[in-house]
Write a protein that holds these residues in place. Sequence first.
Motif, PDB file in Angstrom:
ATOM      1  N   ASP A 176      37.383  42.867  32.365  1.00 21.50           N
ATOM      2  CA  ASP A 176      38.791  42.477  32.241  1.00 21.50           C
ATOM      3  C   ASP A 176      39.721  43.492  32.888  1.00 21.50           C
ATOM      4  O   ASP A 176      40.703  43.141  33.510  1.00 21.50           O
ATOM      5  N   ARG A 177      39.361  44.751  32.701  1.00 28.04           N
ATOM      6  CA  ARG A 177      40.225  45.783  33.265  1.00 28.04           C
ATOM      7  C   ARG A 177      40.243  45.702  34.784  1.00 28.04           C
ATOM      8  O   ARG A 177      41.268  45.810  35.427  1.00 28.04           O
ATOM      9  N   LEU A 178      39.056  45.493  35.344  1.00 32.07           N
ATOM     10  CA  LEU A 178      38.956  45.402  36.798  1.00 32.07           C
ATOM     11  C   LEU A 178      39.717  44.181  37.299  1.00 32.07           C
ATOM     12  O   LEU A 178      40.453  44.234  38.274  1.00 32.07           O
ATOM     13  N   LEU A 179      39.563  43.070  36.587  1.00 29.13           N
ATOM     14  CA  LEU A 179      40.214  41.841  37.025  1.00 29.13           C
ATOM     15  C   LEU A 179      41.721  41.920  36.901  1.00 29.13           C
ATOM     16  O   LEU A 179      42.454  41.303  37.664  1.00 29.13           O
ATOM     17  N   GLN A 214      43.470  44.372  37.616  1.00 31.78           N
ATOM     18  CA  GLN A 214      43.978  45.019  38.826  1.00 31.78           C
ATOM     19  C   GLN A 214      43.658  44.227  40.079  1.00 31.78           C
ATOM     20  O   GLN A 214      44.406  44.210  41.033  1.00 31.78           O
ATOM     21  N   HIS A 215      42.503  43.590  40.090  1.00 28.61           N
ATOM     22  CA  HIS A 215      42.080  42.860  41.289  1.00 28.61           C
ATOM     23  C   HIS A 215      41.627  41.456  40.927  1.00 28.61           C
ATOM     24  O   HIS A 215      40.435  41.172  40.897  1.00 28.61           O
ATOM     25  N   PRO A 216      42.581  40.590  40.638  1.00 26.44           N
ATOM     26  CA  PRO A 216      42.190  39.232  40.231  1.00 26.44           C
ATOM     27  C   PRO A 216      41.380  38.509  41.313  1.00 26.44           C
ATOM     28  O   PRO A 216      40.605  37.607  40.998  1.00 26.44           O
ATOM     29  N   GLU A 217      41.546  38.940  42.576  1.00 26.50           N
ATOM     30  CA  GLU A 217      40.834  38.247  43.649  1.00 26.50           C
ATOM     31  C   GLU A 217      39.325  38.479  43.583  1.00 26.50           C
ATOM     32  O   GLU A 217      38.553  37.811  44.258  1.00 26.50           O
ATOM     33  N   LEU A 218      38.901  39.430  42.757  1.00 27.51           N
ATOM     34  CA  LEU A 218      37.464  39.739  42.712  1.00 27.51           C
ATOM     35  C   LEU A 218      36.691  38.836  41.758  1.00 27.51           C
ATOM     36  O   LEU A 218      35.481  38.956  41.650  1.00 27.51           O
ATOM     37  N   LYS A 219      37.382  37.935  41.088  1.00 32.36           N
ATOM     38  CA  LYS A 219      36.714  37.195  40.021  1.00 32.36           C
ATOM     39  C   LYS A 219      35.436  36.506  40.479  1.00 32.36           C
ATOM     40  O   LYS A 219      34.369  36.690  39.888  1.00 32.36           O
ATOM     41  N   SER A 220      35.526  35.735  41.558  1.00 28.97           N
ATOM     42  CA  SER A 220      34.325  34.992  41.926  1.00 28.97           C
ATOM     43  C   SER A 220      33.246  35.931  42.465  1.00 28.97           C
ATOM     44  O   SER A 220      32.056  35.650  42.342  1.00 28.97           O
ATOM     45  N   ALA A 221      33.677  37.062  43.041  1.00 26.42           N
ATOM     46  CA  ALA A 221      32.678  38.035  43.489  1.00 26.42           C
ATOM     47  C   ALA A 221      31.922  38.596  42.284  1.00 26.42           C
ATOM     48  O   ALA A 221      30.692  38.753  42.315  1.00 26.42           O
ATOM     49  N   LEU A 222      32.651  38.862  41.218  1.00 25.80           N
ATOM     50  CA  LEU A 222      31.982  39.380  40.013  1.00 25.80           C
ATOM     51  C   LEU A 222      31.032  38.333  39.439  1.00 25.80           C
ATOM     52  O   LEU A 222      29.922  38.645  39.009  1.00 25.80           O
ATOM     53  N   ASP A 223      31.481  37.065  39.447  1.00 23.08           N
ATOM     54  CA  ASP A 223      30.598  35.995  38.982  1.00 23.08           C
ATOM     55  C   ASP A 223      29.302  36.001  39.776  1.00 23.08           C
ATOM     56  O   ASP A 223      28.210  35.851  39.241  1.00 23.08           O
ATOM     57  N   CYS A 224      29.473  36.159  41.065  1.00 19.40           N
ATOM     58  CA  CYS A 224      28.327  36.191  41.980  1.00 19.40           C
ATOM     59  C   CYS A 224      27.364  37.315  41.598  1.00 19.40           C
ATOM     60  O   CYS A 224      26.153  37.110  41.484  1.00 19.40           O
ATOM     61  N   LEU A 225      27.933  38.513  41.422  1.00 21.15           N
ATOM     62  CA  LEU A 225      27.088  39.663  41.093  1.00 21.15           C
ATOM     63  C   LEU A 225      26.348  39.424  39.787  1.00 21.15           C
ATOM     64  O   LEU A 225      25.177  39.763  39.641  1.00 21.15           O
ATOM     65  N   GLU A 226      27.050  38.795  38.841  1.00 20.87           N
ATOM     66  CA  GLU A 226      26.410  38.568  37.550  1.00 20.87           C
ATOM     67  C   GLU A 226      25.280  37.550  37.651  1.00 20.87           C
ATOM     68  O   GLU A 226      24.216  37.711  37.052  1.00 20.87           O
ATOM     69  N   ALA A 227      25.516  36.500  38.460  1.00 20.39           N
ATOM     70  CA  ALA A 227      24.460  35.494  38.629  1.00 20.39           C
ATOM     71  C   ALA A 227      23.250  36.115  39.309  1.00 20.39           C
ATOM     72  O   ALA A 227      22.100  35.854  38.942  1.00 20.39           O
ATOM     73  N   LEU A 228      23.499  36.953  40.297  1.00 26.32           N
ATOM     74  CA  LEU A 228      22.375  37.601  40.998  1.00 26.32           C
ATOM     75  C   LEU A 228      21.601  38.518  40.053  1.00 26.32           C
ATOM     76  O   LEU A 228      20.374  38.579  40.096  1.00 26.32           O
TER      77      LEU A 228
END
Lengths: 563, 198
Positions: free
Chosen positions: A30-33, A35-49
Amino acid sequence: MSLLPDDPQLAQLLDNYLSRLQAGQRPARDRLLAQHPELKSALDCLEALEQIAPESAVKGSGTPLPVVSDAVRAAEGGAADSATGATVAAPGELLPRPFGQYELLEEIGRGGMGVVYKARQKDLERIVALKMVLATHLASAEHVRRFQVEAKAAARLRHPHIVHIHEVGQIHGQHYFTMEYVEGESLAQRLARGTLDLPTAVQLLAGVARAVEHLHRQEIVHRDLKPSNILLDAEGRPYVTDFGLAKVFAPGSQATTTGVIAGTPSYMSPEQASGQSERIGPASDIYSLGAMLYELLTRQPPFKADNPLDVVIQVLSSEPAAPRSLNPSVPRLLEMICRKCLSKSPEDRYASAGALADDLERFLRGEPLQLRPPSVGQWFLRWTRQQPALSARLGALSLFYLIEMVNYGVGGVDRKFHIEVSVLAGLWAVCSVICQLLETQGVWAMSAQLAWGTLDAALLLALLFVGNGVASPLVVAYPLLIVGSAMWFRVRFVWYMTGLSLLSYSILVADFYGRRCALQEGFDARFDRHVIFAAALLVTGALVSYLVHRVRTLSTFYGRSTP
Amino acid sequence: MDINEIIRRAQEGDESCRQRLFALGRSYMGLVARAQVETWLRVKVDASDLVQQTMLEAHRDFHRFQGASEKEWIGWLRRILSHNCADWIRSYRGTAKRGAAREVPFRNVDDTQAFGVLEPAAPGDTPSQEFLQQDAELRMAAAMEQLPADYQEVVMLRNLQRLPFNEVAERMGRSRPAVQMLWMRAIKRLQEMLAEDV
């Protein structure tokens, strides 16, 4: 919004996030998001991987991964045939497994620095404790070099109460060292089972102090003495372990900066807790010995709080409760020894661990100690640190009364006024003592606090009534009340006191215009001064509560980052 | 038809659903198998026979599969795989000792062959259509399969084998900033592909 692949900063953020994810920690998504809301789908990606990646051994256990995967890989290089039935799964299932000339038998512990295994050294046919150092702790070549130097220095030590280090090395990039294997339990485990009787506890600590004295003679400061670093063998003899290496992982490496806060600072000396690394020396170990003695005597470390930051604040500024107040059977002499070790200033502690051991042994033999009782100054300082709220009030009252006395002496006020003021000041002092006593009784703490604040406001009002009311310079005590209420670190209490001060001040104002016509003549009677004063009180309240709020936030932040 | 439906029908004996179910699992298995054996062996290997064997066993024992969800399906496949992994690695090492015949040093790898494991099972199945209803894991595996070879490699090393970038750079024979940027692009691509799917 989409991710910009060419931004090295974002790349770093994502990589950090992934590393934490892979280490089995829960990264602050949440803290990262925020500051950088644009990273959301990238984080989803990392989590799925990460879901797809092979089971990591430590997922969910909260322990960083690298050492385990390194260890698995290291072991894999050693023997191809070890994989019988096992897969790339949890390390627990892989044991026993070979590691160079060792065979790892079972995991016996995990600490900030790494994982400890019970292992068999094949060439010498002996059982050792083998500690794998977390890769994150040896991030740079410089770290590795210092680790080697320190560990080799430690390996030269020989003492009956020190766990002997056999060997320092590296197998397939995995740094490790081996130590004497002590069959038994740590002091922390022992204490969890129940208390030790007094002579045993004192004897034990004297042994530890002798070992620490030996370390100090070799110019090694342990830096991390605590019950879990004292091993007890079957006969209950203590062995100090994990010494010296703490320095290698001291400030600079991020892992330990968080480690300091994340670990328990309960046994840490004030100079360590405040991060004054240049002041850390043998005396810091003596403090930790004192903290252990305290726990041996009272079953609890000197400072305990819900989160590590509060402990650090206490270590720095408060005095622990007297051991005898927690356990009346503690001999007075031991309490004195303990307190001397726990002195805030390194100079006030024992000059050496040997001197502490001497005094402990003298105590056991019933001989007089070398220890001198604390000087009046030390005693006074200690007392004020133990009851900061009370001593602040008594200090302020005495100062006020002193001024009043002088005023009376030079004939500035009449006798009646002097008597009234003396009575009120005396009443105030007595009430404060009672409130302090109530506050230390856990059940009454909250109500005592409220009552104390209310009494403060009421007595101040009474004093002002006796005096010149709103025209008295004593009205400066209102902002003091508000600032003083911050001592409890509660935003609501600060507002409560602000409200009370405003109420009390308005009563004075009403009194001034309603009843004190005589005063109005000698004093500026315009109303705007009261508005300004009230506004200033409000602003003071706001500022103080904001500061308290900030401290609270900081402390919950550190509290939460504790694993 | 969503995957739970496919699973249910396959369990009831519908042969075509069973084929689809295994097709869905295959690219996922390929990815997991490679990640697992390469984490152990630390070189790039062709684990297609491991996947093959695992899928065969899964077919053979399908009647024992009792689960009803995608998670359970994936979990079941992974258990069979991890069971086979150790044997496979042992026999792989045996072969490797005799002549390193199967070990393929990374830089000489022909990209089209190296990712043979990830090829779709049956040519007519286009994963992105099949995967509409599923949650992230299977879709991610399908998306991985469609990435360019160097993107696949960097994600395989950094994410699935959990190697730090230094090591990834070494293994790929490129500079660290280069692999890091490659990785960012790969993540961006995956992210876009998953977004399209939904």
